[in-house]
Design a protein around this motif. Structure first.
Motif, PDB file in Angstrom:
ATOM      1  N   MET A   1       0.679  -1.139  -0.168  1.00 22.63           N
ATOM      2  CA  MET A   1      -0.189  -0.086   0.036  1.00 22.63           C
ATOM      3  C   MET A   1       1.013   1.479   0.029  1.00 22.63           C
ATOM      4  O   MET A   1       1.795   1.216   0.844  1.00 22.63           O
ATOM      5  N   SER A   2       0.494   2.475  -0.690  1.00 20.22           N
ATOM      6  CA  SER A   2       1.342   3.614  -0.682  1.00 20.22           C
ATOM      7  C   SER A   2       1.131   4.279   0.493  1.00 20.22           C
ATOM      8  O   SER A   2       0.085   4.058   1.246  1.00 20.22           O
ATOM      9  N   MET A   3       2.054   5.083   0.787  1.00 21.42           N
ATOM     10  CA  MET A   3       2.058   5.810   2.168  1.00 21.42           C
ATOM     11  C   MET A   3       1.354   7.040   1.925  1.00 21.42           C
ATOM     12  O   MET A   3       0.611   7.321   2.963  1.00 21.42           O
ATOM     13  N   PHE A   4       1.147   7.483   0.753  1.00 25.48           N
ATOM     14  CA  PHE A   4       0.236   8.633   0.551  1.00 25.48           C
ATOM     15  C   PHE A   4      -0.257   8.499  -0.828  1.00 25.48           C
ATOM     16  O   PHE A   4      -0.269   7.768  -1.536  1.00 25.48           O
ATOM     17  N   LYS A   5      -1.521   9.151  -0.850  1.00 26.18           N
ATOM     18  CA  LYS A   5      -2.422   9.108  -1.945  1.00 26.18           C
ATOM     19  C   LYS A   5      -2.058  10.179  -3.041  1.00 26.18           C
ATOM     20  O   LYS A   5      -1.619  10.071  -3.963  1.00 26.18           O
ATOM     21  N   ARG A   6      -2.019  11.415  -2.536  1.00 24.55           N
ATOM     22  CA  ARG A   6      -1.439  12.440  -3.473  1.00 24.55           C
ATOM     23  C   ARG A   6      -0.428  13.290  -2.801  1.00 24.55           C
ATOM     24  O   ARG A   6      -0.504  13.827  -1.797  1.00 24.55           O
ATOM     25  N   VAL A   7       0.589  13.341  -3.551  1.00 21.85           N
ATOM     26  CA  VAL A   7       1.590  14.030  -3.039  1.00 21.85           C
ATOM     27  C   VAL A   7       1.947  15.325  -3.980  1.00 21.85           C
ATOM     28  O   VAL A   7       1.936  15.033  -5.301  1.00 21.85           O
ATOM     29  N   VAL A   8       1.914  16.612  -3.691  1.00 21.38           N
ATOM     30  CA  VAL A   8       2.330  17.687  -4.452  1.00 21.38           C
ATOM     31  C   VAL A   8       3.788  18.219  -4.045  1.00 21.38           C
ATOM     32  O   VAL A   8       4.050  18.368  -2.684  1.00 21.38           O
ATOM     33  N   ILE A   9       4.374  18.356  -5.097  1.00 18.02           N
ATOM     34  CA  ILE A   9       5.846  18.776  -4.871  1.00 18.02           C
ATOM     35  C   ILE A   9       5.964  20.146  -5.493  1.00 18.02           C
ATOM     36  O   ILE A   9       5.917  20.278  -6.693  1.00 18.02           O
ATOM     37  N   ILE A  10       6.229  21.021  -4.793  1.00 13.43           N
ATOM     38  CA  ILE A  10       6.445  22.398  -5.170  1.00 13.43           C
ATOM     39  C   ILE A  10       7.918  22.871  -5.528  1.00 13.43           C
ATOM     40  O   ILE A  10       8.402  22.862  -4.420  1.00 13.43           O
ATOM     41  N   GLY A  11       8.196  23.084  -6.698  1.00 17.63           N
ATOM     42  CA  GLY A  11       9.577  23.196  -7.041  1.00 17.63           C
ATOM     43  C   GLY A  11      10.364  22.008  -7.613  1.00 17.63           C
ATOM     44  O   GLY A  11      10.502  20.937  -6.927  1.00 17.63           O
ATOM     45  N   THR A  12      10.210  21.834  -8.946  1.00 15.95           N
ATOM     46  CA  THR A  12      10.890  20.494  -9.387  1.00 15.95           C
ATOM     47  C   THR A  12      12.492  20.933  -9.928  1.00 15.95           C
ATOM     48  O   THR A  12      12.672  20.503 -10.969  1.00 15.95           O
ATOM     49  N   GLY A  13      13.124  21.083  -8.843  1.00 14.07           N
ATOM     50  CA  GLY A  13      14.360  21.282  -9.166  1.00 14.07           C
ATOM     51  C   GLY A  13      15.211  20.035  -8.899  1.00 14.07           C
ATOM     52  O   GLY A  13      14.560  19.200  -9.214  1.00 14.07           O
TER      53      GLY A  13
ATOM     54  N   LEU B   1       0.056  14.775   1.424  1.00 18.12           N
ATOM     55  CA  LEU B   1       1.455  15.503   1.585  1.00 18.12           C
ATOM     56  C   LEU B   1       2.014  16.374   0.691  1.00 18.12           C
ATOM     57  O   LEU B   1       1.884  16.247  -0.614  1.00 18.12           O
ATOM     58  N   VAL B   2       2.701  17.670   1.037  1.00 23.77           N
ATOM     59  CA  VAL B   2       3.132  18.637   0.154  1.00 23.77           C
ATOM     60  C   VAL B   2       4.310  19.117   0.519  1.00 23.77           C
ATOM     61  O   VAL B   2       4.760  19.004   1.586  1.00 23.77           O
ATOM     62  N   ILE B   3       5.282  18.941  -0.319  1.00 22.34           N
ATOM     63  CA  ILE B   3       6.684  18.976  -0.487  1.00 22.34           C
ATOM     64  C   ILE B   3       7.168  20.518  -0.872  1.00 22.34           C
ATOM     65  O   ILE B   3       7.141  20.671  -2.097  1.00 22.34           O
TER      66      ILE B   3
END
Lengths: 276, 276
Positions: free
Chosen positions: A1-13, A66-68
């Motif tokens: 099972m995934s730890m997170f459903k939707r992860v949003v990463i802000i800044g794709t450096g 989760l937002v990164i």
């Protein structure tokens, strides 16, 4: 099972996209959405398989667990304030910035489930074009909880870093910033001073010693301006210690004290041997 | 046809043994004899194929047409005086030391066919155990003739370096020492000061930036004591310039002059880009 459903990463450096790829390869998230100030960088991250889709507005955060925040340190607090307007309750928000005290204080006040993180990985190269799935493997990730940080959040984020190969180490944000001033920000500052000192016409004679000593000075100027300013006081204290060491060596040379010179060189050699 | 009949290499450390191996692999010498203060190092060089045999006394130089002095800089002049007693007329003698002015002056006065050389190759690792056949490939070798240097000698030694992959560059010994103070000796001094500045308990957090910035400080203390002392005046001048750059950055941080800080960071980044 995934730890997170939707992860949003802000800044794709470099860090954001490498993190996305690591999450996806290990199936830790059902969906990874990337946002970037530079759409071409987010598209590059998508083509590399680091994110599933490119988000164009922060409202994608409303469906995230989760937002990164993977933007330069001087942009994190303002970004956290914007993100706070969109996220649902219990959405975890982490940053990956190189300084922590100010960010943790301000973002923590805005977002209950905020946790400061600093993976000690990266390079002078930037952007999704340099992403590496194994960027975090074998590295330390410093996590800086506060007395207000929930235990479940700390446990979950620590597990996340472990799953992508990093070793989480818990410190206070204050400790983090003091340590990093010596282990990262001061070496950056000396690299810059060093390359500026070498006359341009001598650069052709630069061998591996000079290249290694100045490698980090090739890093992005805007990113490091933010780091230096955010950790100014600690950096100035580290610089003061460095100047003292430098002065000691200068005096030894001026006095032709070869015995003491060898002693200093030897103690440096032994100390460097402890840096694994 | 071989360039040389008998080559004697005195000092079978990293440079001496790598040079022996390069000569032998390219069949540039009929016979290579190695001498070392540490017999186990010379034996190791022999086992690695870097030399044909281990010499036990300088009288092997009497049959040589090339003698290479590959010992620490502070030992070269005294060694040249001893070698001068054994060599036949027209035997070429070169050194591979990291400083040149003092050595070229003194060894040149003792040996008519002496030529100072400095291959810009090497590493913080020492000894025949780390030898590399291709150590000189693609590197610069600075050659420092004097007005008294014979043209045939200069031509022959330049050809030798070319044949093992190095690019000979001719400078005066004075120019060499001034340049190397900036491109090698100052970076070494700052690496030492940097590792000494970092509190021991923080070393566990040292990432690649700190490792690269301090790599050369792991070098042999005795060797570098000699280099620092031989190039003391140039090194002190370079250190003065470095302290000025450092002071500039310190002031910018103290005054929170972010605009100027970014300008400095950006000019350093561009200059570092010129270091190939």
């Amino acid at each position: 099972m995934s730890m997170f459903k939707r992860v949003v990463i802000i800044g794709t450096g470099l860090i954001g996209s490498s993190l996305g790829l690591a999450l996806k390869k290990r199936r830790l998230a059902q969906e990874v959405i990337g946002l970037s100030r530079l759409p071409e960088n987010a598209l590059l991250a998508k083509r590399s398989g680091a994110i599933d889709s490119v988000g164009f507005s922060l409202d994608v955060c409303s469906g995230a667990d989760l937002v990164i925040l993977a933007v330069p340190v001087d942009k994190i607090t303002a970004l956290a304030a914007s993100v706070a307007k969109f996220i649902k309750k219990r959405c975890a928000v982490i940053d990956v910035g190189s300084t922590k005290e100010d960010i943790v204080l301000k973002a923590g006040a805005l977002i209950p489930d905020f946790l400061g993180c600093h993976p000690l990985a990266g390079s002078e190269k930037r952007g999704a074009g340099n992403l590496q799935e194994d960027l975090f493997k074998g590295s330390i990730c410093i996590i800086t909880p506060t007395p207000a940080t929930g235990k479940a959040l700390l446990k979950k984020i620590s597990a996340l870093w472990k799953k992508i190969g990093a070793r989480p180490v818990i410190l206070t944000a204050k400790e983090h910033d003091r340590i990093l001033a010596y282990t990262s920000h001061l070496p950056h500052l000396t690299a810059i001073s060093l390359i500026k000192t070498v006359p341009e016409k001598y650069l052709a004679f630069g061998s591996s010693g000079l290249k290694d000593a100045t490698r980090v000075s090739a890093s992005d100027a805007g990113l490091w301006r933010g780091i230096f300013m955010a950790n100014r006081n600690n950096l100035l204290a580290a610089l003061k210690s460095f100047r003292k060491e430098l002065k000691g060596l200068e005096e030894v040379l001026e006095k032709k004290n070869t015995k003491k010179l060898e002693k200093i060189l030897d103690s440096a050699r032994r100390k460097r041997g402890k840096l694994k």
